[in-house]
Scaffold this motif. Structure first.
Motif, PDB file in Angstrom:
ATOM      1  N   GLY A 286      -1.256  10.179  12.953  1.00 44.46           N
ATOM      2  CA  GLY A 286      -0.305   9.704  11.957  1.00 44.46           C
ATOM      3  C   GLY A 286      -0.833   9.769  10.535  1.00 44.46           C
ATOM      4  N   ALA A 298      10.396   5.025  -0.364  1.00 41.40           N
ATOM      5  CA  ALA A 298       9.659   4.325   0.693  1.00 41.40           C
ATOM      6  C   ALA A 298       9.775   2.814   0.544  1.00 41.40           C
ATOM      7  CB  ALA A 298       8.192   4.748   0.674  1.00 41.40           C
ATOM      8  N   LEU A 303       8.989   0.390   3.676  1.00 41.58           N
ATOM      9  CA  LEU A 303       7.647   0.836   4.051  1.00 41.58           C
ATOM     10  C   LEU A 303       6.612   0.022   3.297  1.00 41.58           C
ATOM     11  CD1 LEU A 303       6.940   3.141   6.030  1.00 41.58           C
ATOM     12  CD2 LEU A 303       6.408   4.554   4.059  1.00 41.58           C
ATOM     13  N   ASP A 307       1.079   0.647   6.800  1.00 36.57           N
ATOM     14  CA  ASP A 307       1.917   1.254   7.831  1.00 36.57           C
ATOM     15  C   ASP A 307       1.387   2.650   8.159  1.00 36.57           C
ATOM     16  OD1 ASP A 307       3.571  -0.930   7.856  1.00 36.57           O
ATOM     17  OD2 ASP A 307       5.163  -0.006   6.655  1.00 36.57           O
ATOM     18  N   ILE A 309       2.713   6.267   9.545  1.00 37.05           N
ATOM     19  CA  ILE A 309       3.887   7.088   9.866  1.00 37.05           C
ATOM     20  C   ILE A 309       3.490   8.061  10.974  1.00 37.05           C
ATOM     21  CG2 ILE A 309       5.609   8.707   8.967  1.00 37.05           C
ATOM     22  CD1 ILE A 309       5.013   7.551   6.162  1.00 37.05           C
ATOM     23  N   PHE A 312       8.487  11.736  11.467  1.00 40.55           N
ATOM     24  CA  PHE A 312       9.409  11.826  10.337  1.00 40.55           C
ATOM     25  C   PHE A 312      10.588  12.694  10.738  1.00 40.55           C
ATOM     26  CE2 PHE A 312      11.193  13.843   6.580  1.00 40.55           C
ATOM     27  CZ  PHE A 312      11.280  12.804   5.669  1.00 40.55           C
ATOM     28  N   LEU A 323       2.684  15.718   6.764  1.00 41.96           N
ATOM     29  CA  LEU A 323       3.847  15.012   6.224  1.00 41.96           C
ATOM     30  C   LEU A 323       4.399  15.587   4.919  1.00 41.96           C
ATOM     31  CD1 LEU A 323       5.804  12.646   6.631  1.00 41.96           C
ATOM     32  CD2 LEU A 323       4.188  11.190   5.388  1.00 41.96           C
ATOM     33  N   LEU A 338      12.086   7.297  10.005  1.00 51.93           N
ATOM     34  CA  LEU A 338      10.628   7.223  10.087  1.00 51.93           C
ATOM     35  C   LEU A 338      10.227   6.305  11.235  1.00 51.93           C
ATOM     36  CD1 LEU A 338      11.253   7.951   7.004  1.00 51.93           C
ATOM     37  CD2 LEU A 338       9.022   6.974   6.524  1.00 51.93           C
ATOM     38  N   LYS A 339       9.374   6.801  12.110  1.00 50.83           N
ATOM     39  CA  LYS A 339       8.787   5.952  13.146  1.00 50.83           C
ATOM     40  C   LYS A 339       7.394   5.554  12.662  1.00 50.83           C
ATOM     41  CE  LYS A 339      11.300   7.824  17.114  1.00 50.83           C
ATOM     42  NZ  LYS A 339      12.085   6.595  17.322  1.00 50.83           N
ATOM     43  N   ILE A 340       7.129   4.264  12.610  1.00 48.73           N
ATOM     44  CA  ILE A 340       5.866   3.782  12.071  1.00 48.73           C
ATOM     45  C   ILE A 340       5.198   2.818  13.038  1.00 48.73           C
ATOM     46  CG2 ILE A 340       6.751   3.999   9.716  1.00 48.73           C
ATOM     47  CD1 ILE A 340       6.878   0.866   9.689  1.00 48.73           C
TER      48      ILE A 340
END
Length: 465
Positions: A286, A298, A303, A307, A309, A312, A323, A338-340
């Protein structure tokens, strides 16, 4: 015995034939695509002092204190200041029958004249429609019709280990063909934040720049752009711009006259093994958020610093370098998921992508007096308002004044760094920092967020005892 020898010879011939049969044959590909590859020569004007009986003048950029020197030595009989023309060579390829050509930005940068030479020996003056330094892509236009064109392929489907072929003009040798395999995909280079480069071992040399990289279907998958070399020549590391990135840039240049990039408003870094441990991750992956730009997309999406990421808009993010190119190619005002990972928990956020603004210049910290150090080997002070403005630190944080031998030095902390957070806890002032440090556990990875020359970065360390 003789029969044994004949059988062995026959077996060797069969094995050799099989081996040769497995090697690719590029002849048809070159025949079908060579006509669309062009040689590009440019002319740049550079000032130079030389003999000239008609012009006897002092260069305008010479400081006043040196004018007498130049009058004495360079304004004698027959001396003057005249422009000198320099030339360079590169490659390119035709993407439309009406004369649009792709090449590298660095091939045509600052050119006063661009000449495109076709395989049929025609030489045409080219107009620079536009170029983009960030991706090293330039779009040219020549006045011609019914030109041979290349077919555009898909870099997404390109596999590591797959054969690829380049056609170009290395060292001025026109229509030179070299082949190799894809070594890696999605390479991030220091000067190419918005390009997920294709790495190959195709022999690329000066003059190949701007030429096409073909897959085995005879379709262009990249533009040969850079080499890694200590000698200036080929050393087995060549990098190509994915053709989808280049075509996106070319289309924006054609339709809008400029290139717009998506912007998330974060500064990120890779997750190391120690940082992954400190954030409770099972493995490093990530993009770790080191800074969230106030008022940016963000921040509006929720965000936070710390965090990580990991995805995306459906694209899995293994390293931080993956990214920026994806965000940059995302249309402005489009929403992305966004998966965080936040403090060990998985969350989903929705961000509305903004327009990438110009980068602001950063200032270095000012010097401060020495002070005593703590258990980490750090001596810190509170930030003055002047220092906050100079270092672009909005609130909180302490300034590192001294780093003694020990934990902090081994972690890479330097004088002039600003410590912003320790284990996700914001550092308000020196007193607060000392309290946090005093309570840090031993034998456990600790993440510390610092800001160095305007850029935030996470560092990890362990306290042994």
């Amino acid at each position: 015995m003789f029969n044994k020898f004949v059988n062995s010879l026959w077996l060797l011939m069969v094995m050799t034939s099989v081996a040769f049969a497995q090697l690719p044959d590029f002849t048809e590909m070159v025949k079908n695509n060579g006509d669309a590859v062009v040689n590009i020569s440019t002319t740049q004007k550079a000032p130079e002092l030389q003999m000239d009986s008609d012009q006897q003048q002092i260069p305008q950029d010479i400081p006043p204190e040196l004018e007498d020197f130049f009058r004495h030595f360079f304004q004698g009989p027959g001396r003057g200041y005249v422009p000198r023309e320099t030339s360079s060579l590169g490659s390119g390829f035709v993407i439309s029958k009406d004369g649009y050509i792709l090449t590298n930005h660095h091939v045509v940068n600052n050119a006063s004249e661009i000449v495109v030479k076709l395989k049929d020996r025609r030489e045409l003056l080219a107009k620079l429609v536009g170029s983009d330094e960030s991706t090293d892509v330039a779009l040219l236009k020549v006045d011609a019709t019914d030109l041979p064109v290349v077919q555009i392929g898909s870099p997404e489907q390109l596999q590591v280990g797959e054969w690829v072929l380049a056609i170009g003009t290395p060292f001025g040798f026109e229509q030179s063909v070299t082949a190799g395999i894809v070594s890696a995909k999605g390479r991030s280079l220091p000067d190419g934040n918005y390009v997920p480069f294709i790495q190959t071992d195709v022999a690329i040399n000066p003059g190949n720049s701007g030429g096409p990289l073909f897959n085995m279907q005879g379709k262009v998958v990249g533009i040969n752009s850079q080499i890694y070399s200590r000698s200036g020549g080929y050393m087995g590391l060549s990098f190509a711009i994915p053709i989808d990135v280049a075509m996106n840039v070319a289309e924006q240049i054609k339709t809008k006259g400029k290139v717009s990039r998506g912007w998330l408003g974060v500064q990120i870094q890779d997750v190391t093994r120690q940082l992954a441990e400190s954030f409770g991750m099972d493995r490093p992956h990530g993009a770790l958020v080191a800074k969230v730009v106030p008022g940016g997309p963000a921040e509006k999406a929720g965000l936070q610093v710390g965090d990580i990421i990991v995805e995306f808009d459906g694209h899995v993010i293994e390293t931080s370098g993956e990214l920026p190119p994806i965000v940059g190619m995302t249309p402005v005002d489009e929403k992305a998921t966004l998966k965080i990972i936040r403090q060990g928990d998985n969350e989903d956020l929705i961000a509305k992508i903004g327009l990438l603004p110009a980068q602001a210049a950063q200032l270095a910290p000012s010097s401060m007096p020495e002070i005593t150090v703590n258990r980490l080997g750090l001596g810190v002070t509170d930030l003055t308002e002047e220092q906050r403005e100079q270092l672009q630190v909005e609130k909180y944080g302490v300034l590192v004044q001294k780093v003694s031998k020990g934990i902090a030095l081994d972690a890479g902390i330097q004088p002039g760094d600003v410590i912003l957070r320790v284990q996700n806890a914001p550092v308000k002032d020196v007193a607060d920092f000392n309290k946090i440090v005093a309570k840090l556990p031993v034998e456990k990875s600790i993440a510390m967020l610092i800001q160095r020359n305007g850029s935030p970065v996470f560092l990890a360390f362990k306290i042994d005892k």
